[in-house]
Scaffold this active site. Structure first.
Site, PDB file in Angstrom:
ATOM      1  CG  MET A 125       9.689  23.741   0.989  1.00  0.00           C
ATOM      2  SD  MET A 125       8.717  24.860  -0.040  1.00  0.00           S
ATOM      3  CE  MET A 125       7.529  25.479   1.157  1.00  0.00           C
TER       4      MET A 125
ATOM      5  CE  LYS B  15      -0.502  -0.431   5.009  1.00  0.00           C
ATOM      6  NZ  LYS B  15      -1.450  -0.586   6.126  1.00  0.00           N
TER       7      LYS B  15
ATOM      8  CE1 TYR C  13      12.729  31.483   6.837  1.00  0.00           C
ATOM      9  CE2 TYR C  13      12.988  29.167   6.270  1.00  0.00           C
ATOM     10  CZ  TYR C  13      12.714  30.472   5.896  1.00  0.00           C
ATOM     11  OH  TYR C  13      12.432  30.757   4.595  1.00  0.00           O
TER      12      TYR C  13
ATOM     13  NE  ARG D   7      -6.181  -0.348  11.370  1.00  0.00           N
ATOM     14  CZ  ARG D   7      -4.955  -0.584  10.899  1.00  0.00           C
ATOM     15  NH1 ARG D   7      -4.023   0.362  10.995  1.00  0.00           N
ATOM     16  NH2 ARG D   7      -4.654  -1.750  10.362  1.00  0.00           N
TER      17      ARG D   7
END
Length: 383
Positions: free
Chosen positions: A325, A51, A271, A149
């Site tokens: 990023m 998956k 940052y 689940r």
């Protein structure tokens, strides 16, 4: 004007120079499946969980590689994933774990996908569809033994066992459940789930049975039944977290140094000025960031100085400051000069910085880290 030939399917993709590289080692992948297959008995099938695009590694290539290695049973999450895989593996047995989606029965039928039926409602819908075709259609029955689940209850199992008409038109190819705590071998829920699953199995004596995921394989023979369903271990994740990882790394992320600079003692980097140099430092900027799946939590700050590390020229170097990023800053002050230049390779993840280590710094699990690998990597499959 002449133009260079476009890359062909048998030629590795060539980067224009800016993207980090993601190499999928298909030889290691094959070895991992063979290792897991060898841990179960001859009567037990080692399936493949494929998956989320093969946990970010590429479902088509992974599926073909493991089919050629001997795998014949594959599990995906969604029918769309199954349809794409069917194009590559026309003869494989493909199960859809998330069940039978409403009003999508024909997609399963047209592409020979077997739904994992998770509720009595899904059972009724698949049965009705089969009867409308006057055919017997295959499916798996999933029972919840303690994870809460997906899956039917033990009471549902008893109801199905006592009411054969509920399964009219359905051929049960598999009865399964899923372990919640297999990666914690001494957790009491493992034995409870095993006992509950054994009770369910008695109701369906003719069907194959499956309980174990990657970690469940290492709980012992009692948990193997007729089929095991490894996922993360195939892709290099550690299925026995408190022990040495027996699996080979499959996903290798390599970036490069794009800038080097001297930063004075006491100056901030990145940052938010969250990390200040404790000495005169040499900082390398690397061309990978959170857009490439390198979670922001792997960075560091003065409050949390222990961030993840990378591997450069035989030496580890810490990520310094926040992840951007497209970039990270790395403190290379202690790396020998001969390994530091623009374009020098940097291992972000692979043989030295394994996926479990990086996931720990990211405060997540290797599953999420692999699935979040960005789309802009230059991908290469190593055979």
């Amino acid at each position: 004007m002449t133009h260079s030939a476009a890359p062909t399917s048998d030629r590795p993709a060539v980067s224009a120079g800016g993207a980090a590289k993601l190499t999928i080692d298909l030889t290691a992948l094959r070895s991992n499946w063979c290792y897991l297959n060898g841990k179960v008995g001859d009567g037990c099938t080692c399936a493949v969980v494929l998956k989320a695009n093969g946990y970010g590694t590429g479902a088509a290539e992974v599926g073909k590689t493991l089919y050629h290695a001997g795998a014949r049973v594959f599990f995906v999450a969604l029918p769309e994933e199954g349809i794409e895989l069917r194009k590559e593996l026309p003869h494989a047995e493909i199960y859809v774990l998330n069940g039978l989606f409403r009003d999508r029965e024909k997609f399963y039928y047209d592409f020979d996908l077997k739904p994992v039926l998770n509720s009595l409602e899904e059972v009724a819908e698949w049965s009705s569809f089969a009867q409308s075709l006057q055919e017997e259609l295959p499916a798996a029955l999933h029972f919840d033994t303690g994870m809460h689940r997906l899956g039917m209850s033990i009471g549902d199992a008893l109801q199905i066992g006592e009411s054969a008409h509920l399964l009219k038109g359905i051929r049960i190819d598999l009865v399964m459940s899923h372990l919640a705590c297999a990666d914690t071998p001494d957790h009491g829920l493992n034995e409870k789930q095993l006992n509950r699953f054994q009770r369910v199995c008695e109701l369906f004596p003719e069907a194959r049975k499956s309980l174990s995921n990657s970690a469940g394989i290492f709980l012992g023979d009692d948990y193997h039944f007729d089929m095991v369903r490894p996922g993360i271990a195939l892709y290099g994740g550690n299925p026995v977290p408190d022990e040495t990882n027996p699996m080979l790394p499959v996903a290798h992320v390599q970036a490069e140094i794009i800038s080097l600079r001297e930063v004075p003692h006491g100056d901030p980097v990145g940052y938010g000025a969250s990390r200040v140099t404790p000495r005169k430092s040499r900082i390398a900027t690397i061309n990978a960031g959170y857009a490439d799946g390198l979670h922001r939590l792997v960075g560091s700050s003065d409050d949390q100085p222990n961030g993840a590390r990378v591997y450069i020229g035989g030496h580890f170097a810490p990520i310094f400051g926040r992840v951007s990023m497209d970039m990270i800053a790395v403190d290379v002050t202690d790396i020998p000069e001969e390994h530091l230049s623009r374009g020098a390779p940097v291992e972000i993840m692979g043989a030295h910085v394994n996926v479990d280590e990086l996931a720990e710094f990211a405060q997540t699990i290797p599953y999420e880290l692999l699935c979040s690998l960005g789309a802009r990597y230059t991908r290469h499959y190593k055979r």
